[in-house]
Design an enzyme around this catalytic site. Structure first.
Site, short mmCIF file in Angstrom:
data_model
loop_
_atom_site.label_atom_id
_atom_site.label_comp_id
_atom_site.label_asym_id
_atom_site.label_seq_id
_atom_site.Cartn_x
_atom_site.Cartn_y
_atom_site.Cartn_z
N SER A 22 0.69 -1.55 -0.22
CA SER A 22 0.24 -0.01 0.40
C SER A 22 1.12 1.28 -0.10
O SER A 22 0.42 2.29 -1.03
CB SER A 22 -0.95 0.19 1.72
OG SER A 22 -1.73 -0.71 0.98
N ARG A 26 1.46 4.04 -3.27
CA ARG A 26 1.41 5.85 -2.73
C ARG A 26 2.82 6.53 -2.98
O ARG A 26 2.42 7.81 -3.51
CB ARG A 26 0.54 6.24 -1.38
CG ARG A 26 -0.89 5.60 -1.39
CD ARG A 26 -1.62 5.26 0.23
NE ARG A 26 -3.01 4.93 0.13
CZ ARG A 26 -3.07 3.72 0.03
NH1 ARG A 26 -2.46 2.67 -0.62
NH2 ARG A 26 -4.83 2.99 -0.30
N ARG A 121 -14.50 -6.40 -10.50
CA ARG A 121 -14.13 -5.73 -9.50
C ARG A 121 -15.14 -4.85 -9.58
O ARG A 121 -14.86 -3.65 -10.61
CB ARG A 121 -13.42 -5.88 -8.92
CG ARG A 121 -12.76 -7.38 -8.09
CD ARG A 121 -11.43 -6.72 -7.75
NE ARG A 121 -11.51 -6.72 -6.46
CZ ARG A 121 -10.05 -6.29 -5.91
NH1 ARG A 121 -8.97 -6.58 -6.69
NH2 ARG A 121 -10.13 -5.54 -4.92
N SER A 166 -13.72 1.57 2.74
CA SER A 166 -12.25 0.85 1.71
C SER A 166 -11.48 2.16 2.26
O SER A 166 -11.43 3.13 1.50
CB SER A 166 -12.99 1.22 0.24
OG SER A 166 -12.07 1.28 -0.40
N ASP A 316 -6.78 -8.19 4.66
CA ASP A 316 -5.96 -8.76 3.78
C ASP A 316 -5.75 -9.51 4.09
O ASP A 316 -5.26 -10.50 3.96
CB ASP A 316 -4.75 -7.52 3.00
CG ASP A 316 -5.63 -7.22 2.17
OD1 ASP A 316 -6.31 -7.36 2.12
OD2 ASP A 316 -5.04 -6.13 1.87
N ARG A 389 -3.15 -14.28 -2.37
CA ARG A 389 -2.94 -13.81 -0.48
C ARG A 389 -4.01 -15.54 -0.19
O ARG A 389 -3.67 -16.02 0.96
CB ARG A 389 -4.12 -13.01 0.17
CG ARG A 389 -3.30 -11.85 -0.18
CD ARG A 389 -3.64 -10.68 1.04
NE ARG A 389 -3.01 -9.49 0.83
CZ ARG A 389 -2.03 -8.83 0.36
NH1 ARG A 389 -0.99 -9.94 1.59
NH2 ARG A 389 -1.49 -7.86 0.69
C1 S3P Z 1 -5.78 -0.82 0.32
C2 S3P Z 1 -6.66 -1.36 0.61
C3 S3P Z 1 -7.31 -2.68 1.02
C4 S3P Z 1 -7.01 -3.62 0.86
C5 S3P Z 1 -6.11 -3.84 -0.30
C6 S3P Z 1 -5.27 -2.13 -0.17
C7 S3P Z 1 -5.17 -0.13 -0.35
O1 S3P Z 1 -8.75 -2.54 0.06
O2 S3P Z 1 -7.74 -4.92 1.36
O3 S3P Z 1 -5.15 -4.72 -0.48
O4 S3P Z 1 -3.28 0.06 -0.71
O5 S3P Z 1 -5.80 0.85 0.31
P1 S3P Z 1 -10.17 -1.96 0.25
O6 S3P Z 1 -9.97 0.01 -0.10
O7 S3P Z 1 -11.27 -1.96 -0.96
O8 S3P Z 1 -10.71 -1.98 1.56
#
Ligand code: S3P
Length: 429
Positions: A22, A26, A121, A166, A316, A389
């Site tokens: 993540s 970013r 998705r 989310s 996750d 995963r």
């Molecule tokens: C993530 C947010 C989560 C997570 C994903 C990574 C992110 O998803 O499950 O693996 O980096 O912002 P959601 O925003 O759909 O909950």
């Protein structure tokens, strides 16, 4: 690719895990928007983050490798270029949703797509609020599914309460908010991971949190920063943490793992279940906390109930927590996790089905799982469901089965952790 996993007695060693996925997404995206050049250290090199990097390159961003570091030439907020081809987010939901926020603020047209899993998705959760901000977005099923065609305009700030918990949606809106003139206010639903807020604060944006779930960002922003250091990914470490906690013997030391409180649900739950986990050498880089972790095996775990506010803090890690629960005393009940059905695979269904093949007693709920502990797992032939995963969670379960197991579709670990099986076999004897 098929991989064979042999049962293990001991998990012992000292390891590093790849950079946080993540934070890596970013760091790439925000470095590209700075007014200067940024050096990224510890970036995750895996398919998902490569998707983000390739999309940014299509938008005119230049990258240069310098040993283990990546140099990014910042283009400023207004310097991106119209892409000549479709932007391919591959398997990565984070790439698609964060980029949708970025593209909504650009004065040009772009098309965003991904692989067959990502094309199934939900995207409405980002396209709906981005349209409210003034972006023009078209796509299949009225903009609910990729491919999306996006044409940005001068965006209006937004005042929006997230209907789903989310971090990807929250981040998309904050990124779009960078390009708008005025104050955007976003109300999070529970505290989802806050890496976007921390990165923006680090780069000097005017962002604050006036309430527990309330985020306020003032646009347009000018971003400055010289370097990002990315800690190890707690979501990647989770498989080894659980393996070490379940092993009858051994001790595992994991160096430099991100311990942002919006991500450490896995540690809190394992400690509550009776695992011995210690957090050592705490430090902080670019507003992100990190530490070393020491896990000792040989403890009997207890079943637990997981729901509500805890879910986003370990979203996750639910597949690997289901594995830990198999060997705990009593029942574990996970609820409030319906989002798992729309990840890279339907993770509730995939875990229930595959663990049952190993002889586990796991029942699927509409929004969770019930796992009966005290399992004796037999070796089995399992399937990754094309989900990194699931592959890693099943491989960890297989360490504690009576005979060897075979997992097919195991190459999918390259999405987030290309060297996963090498590290696993190094640690287990
Ligand atoms: C993530 C947010 C989560 C997570 C994903 C990574 C992110 O998803 O499950 O693996 O980096 O912002 P959601 O925003 O759909 O909950």
């Amino acid at each position: 690719m098929k991989i064979t996993i042999e049962p293990a007695e001991k998990i012992r060693g000292r390891i590093k895990v790849p950079g946080d996925k993540s934070i890596s997404h970013r760091a790439l995206l925000f470095s590209a928007l700075t007014e200067n050049n940024v050096e990224i250290e510890g970036l995750l090199k895996a398919e998902d983050t490569l998707s983000t990097q390739n999309c940014l390159a299509e938008l005119g961003v230049e990258f240069k490798e310098n040993g283990s570091k990546l140099l990014v030439k910042g283009k400023g907020l207004r310097g991106l270029e119209e892409p000549k081809d479709v932007l391919n987010a591959g398997n990565s939901g984070t790439t698609a949703r964060l980029l949708a926020g970025l593209l909504a603020g650009q004065p040009f047209h772009s098309t965003l797509s991904g692989d067959s899993s990502l094309r199934g998705r939900p995207m409405q959760r980002v396209t709906e609020p981005l349209r409210l901000m003034g972006a023009s977005i078209n796509g299949r099923n009225n903009g609910c599914l990729l491919p999306l065609s996006i044409r940005g305009y001068d965006l209006l700030p937004i005042n929006y309460a997230l209907p789903v918990a989310s971090a990807q949606v929250k981040s998309a809106l904050l990124i779009a908010g960078l390009f708008s003139r005025g104050v955007s206010e976003i109300i999070d639903s529970y505290n989802t991971r806050d890496h976007t807020e921390r990165a923006l604060r680090y780069l000097g944006a005017s962002i604050n949190k006036p309430g527990k779930y309330h985020i306020r960002l003032e646009g347009p922003a000018k971003l400055y920063g010289e370097r990002f250091r990315i800690p190890g990914d707690i979501s990647a470490a989770a498989y080894f943490i659980v393996a070490a906690a379940l092993a009858p013997q051994g001790e595992l030391y994991i160096e430099n793992v991100g311990i942002n409180p919006t991500r450490t649900g896995i540690l809190d739950v394992l400690i509550k279940m009776g695992a011995k986990v210690r957090i050592l050498n705490e430090k902080e880089y670019n507003c992100e906390p990190a530490a070393d972790l020491l896990i000792e095996g040989g403890r009997q775990l207890r079943g637990i109930e997981i729901n509500g506010e805890m879910i986003p803090r370990l979203i996750d890690e639910i597949p690997i927590l289901a594995v830990a629960a198999l060997f705990a005393e009593g029942e574990t009940i996970i609820r409030g996790a319906a989002e798992l059905r729309i990840k890279e695979s339907d993770r509730l269904k995939a875990m229930a089905l595959e663990l049952q093949k190993m002889g586990a007693r796991v029942q699927e709920l509409p929004d969770g799982l019930v796992i009966r502990g005290g399992a004796k797992l037999t070796g089995a032939r399992c399937e990754s469901h094309g989900d990194h995963r699931i592959a890693m969670a099943l491989a960890t379960a297989a360490l504690f089965a009576e005979k060897e197991s075979v997992i097919s579709g195991a190459e999918v670990v390259r999405i987030s952790f290309p060297g996963f099986f090498e590290v696993l076999s190094e640690l287990s004897t």
